[in-house]
Scaffold this motif. Structure first.
Motif, PDB file in Angstrom:
ATOM      1  N   TYR A  25       1.884 -31.702  -8.528  1.00 31.43           N
ATOM      2  CA  TYR A  25       2.535 -32.913  -8.010  1.00 31.43           C
ATOM      3  C   TYR A  25       3.196 -33.716  -9.133  1.00 31.43           C
ATOM      4  CZ  TYR A  25       0.812 -32.140  -3.322  1.00 31.43           C
ATOM      5  OH  TYR A  25       0.598 -31.613  -2.080  1.00 31.43           O
ATOM      6  N   PHE A  26       2.635 -33.656 -10.332  1.00 27.01           N
ATOM      7  CA  PHE A  26       3.294 -34.280 -11.478  1.00 27.01           C
ATOM      8  C   PHE A  26       4.652 -33.618 -11.706  1.00 27.01           C
ATOM      9  CE2 PHE A  26      -0.537 -36.487 -12.685  1.00 27.01           C
ATOM     10  CZ  PHE A  26      -0.113 -37.499 -13.529  1.00 27.01           C
ATOM     11  N   LEU A  27       4.663 -32.290 -11.626  1.00 28.64           N
ATOM     12  CA  LEU A  27       5.900 -31.532 -11.830  1.00 28.64           C
ATOM     13  C   LEU A  27       6.899 -31.819 -10.723  1.00 28.64           C
ATOM     14  CD1 LEU A  27       7.457 -29.416 -13.441  1.00 28.64           C
ATOM     15  CD2 LEU A  27       6.305 -27.642 -12.101  1.00 28.64           C
ATOM     16  N   GLN A  28       6.454 -31.855  -9.481  1.00 25.92           N
ATOM     17  CA  GLN A  28       7.343 -32.135  -8.358  1.00 25.92           C
ATOM     18  C   GLN A  28       7.983 -33.512  -8.485  1.00 25.92           C
ATOM     19  OE1 GLN A  28       5.125 -31.596  -4.728  1.00 25.92           O
ATOM     20  NE2 GLN A  28       5.336 -29.360  -4.757  1.00 25.92           N
ATOM     21  N   ALA A  29       7.177 -34.501  -8.902  1.00 23.79           N
ATOM     22  CA  ALA A  29       7.717 -35.855  -9.066  1.00 23.79           C
ATOM     23  C   ALA A  29       8.773 -35.893 -10.160  1.00 23.79           C
ATOM     24  CB  ALA A  29       6.582 -36.828  -9.393  1.00 23.79           C
ATOM     25  N   ALA A  30       8.555 -35.097 -11.209  1.00 28.09           N
ATOM     26  CA  ALA A  30       9.531 -35.042 -12.306  1.00 28.09           C
ATOM     27  C   ALA A  30      10.834 -34.376 -11.852  1.00 28.09           C
ATOM     28  CB  ALA A  30       8.943 -34.281 -13.484  1.00 28.09           C
ATOM     29  N   ILE A  31      10.719 -33.403 -10.949  1.00 32.75           N
ATOM     30  CA  ILE A  31      11.911 -32.707 -10.451  1.00 32.75           C
ATOM     31  C   ILE A  31      12.709 -33.596  -9.498  1.00 32.75           C
ATOM     32  CG2 ILE A  31      12.692 -30.766  -9.002  1.00 32.75           C
ATOM     33  CD1 ILE A  31      10.334 -29.160 -10.133  1.00 32.75           C
ATOM     34  N   THR A  32      12.003 -34.289  -8.610  1.00 31.16           N
ATOM     35  CA  THR A  32      12.687 -35.145  -7.633  1.00 31.16           C
ATOM     36  C   THR A  32      13.206 -36.446  -8.248  1.00 31.16           C
ATOM     37  OG1 THR A  32      10.558 -36.111  -6.974  1.00 31.16           O
ATOM     38  CG2 THR A  32      11.373 -34.226  -5.700  1.00 31.16           C
ATOM     39  N   SER A  33      12.522 -36.924  -9.301  1.00 33.88           N
ATOM     40  CA  SER A  33      12.956 -38.170  -9.979  1.00 33.88           C
ATOM     41  C   SER A  33      12.969 -37.919 -11.483  1.00 33.88           C
ATOM     42  CB  SER A  33      12.011 -39.325  -9.646  1.00 33.88           C
ATOM     43  OG  SER A  33      11.886 -39.509  -8.251  1.00 33.88           O
ATOM     44  N   PRO A  34      13.944 -37.145 -11.974  1.00 37.06           N
ATOM     45  CA  PRO A  34      13.938 -36.694 -13.377  1.00 37.06           C
ATOM     46  C   PRO A  34      13.995 -37.789 -14.428  1.00 37.06           C
ATOM     47  CG  PRO A  34      16.029 -36.207 -12.307  1.00 37.06           C
ATOM     48  CD  PRO A  34      15.105 -36.639 -11.223  1.00 37.06           C
ATOM     49  N   THR A  35      14.560 -38.941 -14.105  1.00 42.61           N
ATOM     50  CA  THR A  35      14.655 -40.015 -15.106  1.00 42.61           C
ATOM     51  C   THR A  35      13.421 -40.919 -15.107  1.00 42.61           C
ATOM     52  OG1 THR A  35      15.813 -41.505 -13.559  1.00 42.61           O
ATOM     53  CG2 THR A  35      17.169 -40.026 -14.917  1.00 42.61           C
ATOM     54  N   LEU A  36      12.627 -40.851 -14.036  1.00 39.86           N
ATOM     55  CA  LEU A  36      11.498 -41.768 -13.892  1.00 39.86           C
ATOM     56  C   LEU A  36      10.437 -41.617 -14.978  1.00 39.86           C
ATOM     57  CD1 LEU A  36      10.657 -44.045 -11.999  1.00 39.86           C
ATOM     58  CD2 LEU A  36       9.363 -42.379 -10.656  1.00 39.86           C
ATOM     59  N   PRO A  37      10.069 -40.393 -15.406  1.00 42.28           N
ATOM     60  CA  PRO A  37       9.055 -40.274 -16.462  1.00 42.28           C
ATOM     61  C   PRO A  37       9.447 -40.973 -17.752  1.00 42.28           C
ATOM     62  CG  PRO A  37       9.379 -38.167 -15.386  1.00 42.28           C
ATOM     63  CD  PRO A  37      10.464 -39.079 -14.890  1.00 42.28           C
ATOM     64  N   SER A  39      12.007 -43.603 -17.867  1.00 42.96           N
ATOM     65  CA  SER A  39      12.334 -45.008 -17.623  1.00 42.96           C
ATOM     66  C   SER A  39      11.115 -45.844 -17.231  1.00 42.96           C
ATOM     67  CB  SER A  39      13.400 -45.125 -16.534  1.00 42.96           C
ATOM     68  OG  SER A  39      12.929 -44.570 -15.318  1.00 42.96           O
ATOM     69  N   ASP A  40      10.191 -45.255 -16.464  1.00 39.05           N
ATOM     70  CA  ASP A  40       9.013 -45.999 -16.003  1.00 39.05           C
ATOM     71  C   ASP A  40       7.879 -45.014 -15.763  1.00 39.05           C
ATOM     72  OD1 ASP A  40       7.113 -47.629 -14.815  1.00 39.05           O
ATOM     73  OD2 ASP A  40       8.569 -48.708 -13.586  1.00 39.05           O
ATOM     74  N   PHE A  41       7.111 -44.731 -16.823  1.00 40.35           N
ATOM     75  CA  PHE A  41       6.062 -43.711 -16.718  1.00 40.35           C
ATOM     76  C   PHE A  41       4.970 -44.108 -15.736  1.00 40.35           C
ATOM     77  CE2 PHE A  41       2.267 -41.357 -18.114  1.00 40.35           C
ATOM     78  CZ  PHE A  41       2.781 -40.065 -18.065  1.00 40.35           C
ATOM     79  N   LYS A  42       4.656 -45.398 -15.652  1.00 41.11           N
ATOM     80  CA  LYS A  42       3.629 -45.850 -14.714  1.00 41.11           C
ATOM     81  C   LYS A  42       4.057 -45.569 -13.271  1.00 41.11           C
ATOM     82  CE  LYS A  42       0.832 -49.801 -13.249  1.00 41.11           C
ATOM     83  NZ  LYS A  42       1.063 -49.501 -11.813  1.00 41.11           N
ATOM     84  N   ALA A  43       5.310 -45.879 -12.969  1.00 42.31           N
ATOM     85  CA  ALA A  43       5.819 -45.619 -11.625  1.00 42.31           C
ATOM     86  C   ALA A  43       5.819 -44.125 -11.335  1.00 42.31           C
ATOM     87  CB  ALA A  43       7.228 -46.179 -11.483  1.00 42.31           C
ATOM     88  N   TYR A  44       6.093 -43.326 -12.360  1.00 41.56           N
ATOM     89  CA  TYR A  44       6.077 -41.870 -12.219  1.00 41.56           C
ATOM     90  C   TYR A  44       4.668 -41.372 -11.893  1.00 41.56           C
ATOM     91  CZ  TYR A  44       5.763 -37.056 -14.030  1.00 41.56           C
ATOM     92  OH  TYR A  44       5.501 -35.717 -14.187  1.00 41.56           O
ATOM     93  N   ARG A  45       3.668 -41.876 -12.606  1.00 37.21           N
ATOM     94  CA  ARG A  45       2.279 -41.487 -12.337  1.00 37.21           C
ATOM     95  C   ARG A  45       1.852 -41.949 -10.951  1.00 37.21           C
ATOM     96  NH1 ARG A  45      -2.385 -41.928 -16.655  1.00 37.21           N
ATOM     97  NH2 ARG A  45      -3.193 -40.437 -15.155  1.00 37.21           N
ATOM     98  N   ASP A  46       2.235 -43.176 -10.577  1.00 40.50           N
ATOM     99  CA  ASP A  46       1.871 -43.694  -9.259  1.00 40.50           C
ATOM    100  C   ASP A  46       2.453 -42.826  -8.150  1.00 40.50           C
ATOM    101  OD1 ASP A  46       0.504 -45.754 -10.464  1.00 40.50           O
ATOM    102  OD2 ASP A  46       2.064 -47.258 -10.134  1.00 40.50           O
ATOM    103  N   LEU A  47       3.694 -42.396  -8.340  1.00 44.58           N
ATOM    104  CA  LEU A  47       4.359 -41.558  -7.346  1.00 44.58           C
ATOM    105  C   LEU A  47       3.663 -40.210  -7.201  1.00 44.58           C
ATOM    106  CD1 LEU A  47       6.744 -41.063  -5.414  1.00 44.58           C
ATOM    107  CD2 LEU A  47       8.064 -40.259  -7.392  1.00 44.58           C
TER     108      LEU A  47
END
Length: 285
Positions: A25-37, A39-47
């Motif tokens: 799911y960490f990988l999927q979130a990075a693929i769907t929102s590539p800039t989020l890790p 720009s906002d790592f906390k939001a990326y982890r929350d997602l």
């Protein structure tokens, strides 16, 4: 009854499988929102965490000792539900007529929609209100004040909740001792603090701080695997601590009042990587 070989294998391998699933799911979130890790790592982890727990939550909601359902079926009054996630355990508040209001404290905003939907399915409707905050005092207290739950002088006073419920959440709060002490103060005299928490596996009675309550020995294999999975990154991928003595934290929270009026806690699967403490403590009148 002693666990079977298959139960041992399942319990010892399960944490590793959970870590792998979380990594996906960490990988999927990075693929769907590539800039989020970046720009906002906390939001990326929350997602990614939200996606992970929405997927595994319903499965783990069923894997709890029956004792938990029996306890929550007797919940009443004003309840503080700490870290309900997507609300997969909310259905256990089955005596709805005895409940005045449940305040669900959930910091993961990506879980709020599922939490509200599960509260509706459980028949709680307007009796379940989601609070967007964490359990730690600097996050929780301002929200409780905003909700008008404090006494007129703005203090916690004699408490405001008839019951506080923590299901698999105290393993993840940043400052457990401070958090539980404040939650204790929020509990009314005679109120009940309910927990279902996984705890450190103590492999001998001498080192077991909770031994006076449980009289059960842990497993050296389970204890070693807790260290192993912790070293592999359990805290990062799953978001909690395997080695916390949450029982001692809860028991010690009542020291200022010379202890709890009643301690009714039971240890389950003490041989596993994820032994659980289930039960409740009652605050003195």
């Amino acid at each position: 009854m002693a666990p079977t070989v298959l139960e041992y294998l399942h319990a010892y391998i399960l944490p590793g499988l959970l870590m792998v699933k979380s990594a996906v799911y960490f990988l999927q979130a990075a693929i769907t929102s590539p800039t989020l890790p970046i720009s906002d790592f906390k939001a990326y982890r929350d997602l990614s965490f939200a996606s992970f727990w929405i997927a595994v939550g319903p499965v783990f909601a069923d894997v709890v000792p029956p004792m938990l359902g029996e306890i929550l079926a007797t919940s009443h009054g004003v309840v503080l539900d700490i870290g309900p996630g997507s609300g997969d355990q909310v259905f256990r508040f089955s005596s709805k007529d005895n409940i005045t209001m449940i305040y669900g404290v959930e910091p993961g905003v990506n879980l709020h929609h599922a939490l509200r939907e599960n509260a509706k399915k459980a028949g709680l409707g307007e009796k379940y209100k989601v609070l967007s905050c964490g359990a730690e005092p600097d996050s929780l207290i301002p929200i409780l004040k905003k909700e008008g739950l404090f006494s007129k002088d703005g203090s916690i006073g004699g408490g405001m909740f008839d019951e506080i419920v923590c299901i698999r959440v105290l393993c993840s709060v940043p400052k457990p001792n401070e958090t539980v002490e404040v939650l204790y103060r929020c509990l009314k005299p005679g109120g009940r603090f309910v927990i279902c928490e996984h705890v450190v596996n103590e492999s001998n009675k001498e080192g077991n701080k909770a031994g006076r309550f449980f009289h059960k020995e842990g497993s050296k294999v389970g204890h070693l695997l807790q260290f192993f999975y912790t070293a592999l990154g359990w805290e990062f991928f799953v978001g909690c601590h395997l080695l916390r003595d949450t029982t001692a934290t809860l028991v010690n929270a009542a020291k200022s009042d010379h202890g709890w009026a009643e301690v009714n806690l039971e240890l389950f699967d003490e041989w596993s990587v994820l032994p659980h403490v289930v039960g409740y403590c009652v605050k003195k009148l």
